[in-house]
Design a protein around this motif. Structure first.
Motif, PDB file in Angstrom:
ATOM      1  N   GLY A  24      15.536   2.250  -6.941  1.00 46.99           N
ATOM      2  CA  GLY A  24      15.491   3.702  -6.816  1.00 46.99           C
ATOM      3  C   GLY A  24      14.519   4.140  -5.746  1.00 46.99           C
ATOM      4  N   TYR A  25      14.706   5.361  -5.267  1.00 43.07           N
ATOM      5  CA  TYR A  25      13.769   5.974  -4.326  1.00 43.07           C
ATOM      6  C   TYR A  25      12.855   6.899  -5.126  1.00 43.07           C
ATOM      7  CZ  TYR A  25      17.262   9.716  -4.487  1.00 43.07           C
ATOM      8  OH  TYR A  25      18.137  10.683  -4.904  1.00 43.07           O
ATOM      9  N   GLY A  26      11.795   7.356  -4.512  1.00 44.00           N
ATOM     10  CA  GLY A  26      10.741   8.073  -5.219  1.00 44.00           C
ATOM     11  C   GLY A  26      11.216   9.179  -6.138  1.00 44.00           C
ATOM     12  N   TYR A  27      11.967  10.145  -5.599  1.00 42.61           N
ATOM     13  CA  TYR A  27      12.377  11.263  -6.431  1.00 42.61           C
ATOM     14  C   TYR A  27      13.329  10.819  -7.535  1.00 42.61           C
ATOM     15  CZ  TYR A  27      13.943  15.732  -8.098  1.00 42.61           C
ATOM     16  OH  TYR A  27      14.236  16.790  -8.911  1.00 42.61           O
ATOM     17  N   LEU A  50       3.888   3.882  -7.379  1.00 43.39           N
ATOM     18  CA  LEU A  50       4.781   3.066  -6.549  1.00 43.39           C
ATOM     19  C   LEU A  50       4.004   2.366  -5.439  1.00 43.39           C
ATOM     20  CD1 LEU A  50       7.814   5.504  -6.314  1.00 43.39           C
ATOM     21  CD2 LEU A  50       7.804   3.232  -7.402  1.00 43.39           C
ATOM     22  N   ARG A  51       3.107   3.090  -4.765  1.00 43.72           N
ATOM     23  CA  ARG A  51       2.286   2.467  -3.713  1.00 43.72           C
ATOM     24  C   ARG A  51       1.421   1.347  -4.289  1.00 43.72           C
ATOM     25  NH1 ARG A  51       2.041   7.730  -1.949  1.00 43.72           N
ATOM     26  NH2 ARG A  51       0.095   8.149  -3.015  1.00 43.72           N
ATOM     27  N   ARG A  52       0.802   1.601  -5.428  1.00 46.76           N
ATOM     28  CA  ARG A  52      -0.084   0.603  -6.029  1.00 46.76           C
ATOM     29  C   ARG A  52       0.698  -0.646  -6.454  1.00 46.76           C
ATOM     30  NH1 ARG A  52      -1.860   3.667  -9.422  1.00 46.76           N
ATOM     31  NH2 ARG A  52      -0.811   2.999 -11.309  1.00 46.76           N
ATOM     32  N   LEU A  53       1.860  -0.455  -7.077  1.00 43.97           N
ATOM     33  CA  LEU A  53       2.674  -1.597  -7.496  1.00 43.97           C
ATOM     34  C   LEU A  53       3.199  -2.379  -6.294  1.00 43.97           C
ATOM     35  CD1 LEU A  53       4.659   0.034 -10.447  1.00 43.97           C
ATOM     36  CD2 LEU A  53       2.880  -1.742 -10.625  1.00 43.97           C
ATOM     37  N   PHE A  54       3.534  -1.670  -5.213  1.00 45.90           N
ATOM     38  CA  PHE A  54       3.963  -2.337  -3.982  1.00 45.90           C
ATOM     39  C   PHE A  54       2.817  -3.152  -3.393  1.00 45.90           C
ATOM     40  CE2 PHE A  54       4.310  -2.324   0.664  1.00 45.90           C
ATOM     41  CZ  PHE A  54       5.492  -3.043   0.811  1.00 45.90           C
TER      42      PHE A  54
END
Length: 108
Positions: A24-27, A50-54
């Motif tokens: 999925g994408y952010g939204y 999402l940034r942290r998990l990436f």
């Protein structure tokens, strides 16, 4: 009890769970979390997660062109993310069982 504090503690596992069967994408991820009942989750919290998990190596990204607007960055679980989700699910289940016992809500 303040639901926002509980949400902070489970947002990582919730995002991983949302991505378990479908990228999925952010939204889109935000929308799926809200449909699942996390109505209080904020946009910035999800994008930060999402940034942290990436950065932790649990997600990979890829870009998909869009005819109706800007390209979308999709997130997908990799092996590390699936392992993290499995560990977090086990921890959550044990925690929920313990709290159920303490609160007397579990059938014996």
């Amino acid at each position: 009890m303040d639901r926002t504090q509980l949400l902070k503690g489970v947002l990582d596992i919730a995002v991983l769970a949302v991505l378990k069967d479908q990228d999925g994408y952010g939204y889109d991820i935000l929308r799926r979390l809200r449909q699942a009942g996390f109505t209080d989750v904020g946009d910035a919290s999800v994008y930060g997660t999402l940034r942290r998990l990436f950065q932790a190596g649990h997600l990979v990204t890829y870009v998909v062109p869009s005819d109706s607007g800007p390209h979308r960055k999709y997130y997908s679980l990799n092996y590390s993310g699936r392992v993290q989700l499995d560990l977090a699910a086990k921890t959550w289940t044990e925690f929920a069982d313990t709290m159920g016992d303490l609160l007397g809500n579990r059938a014996r």
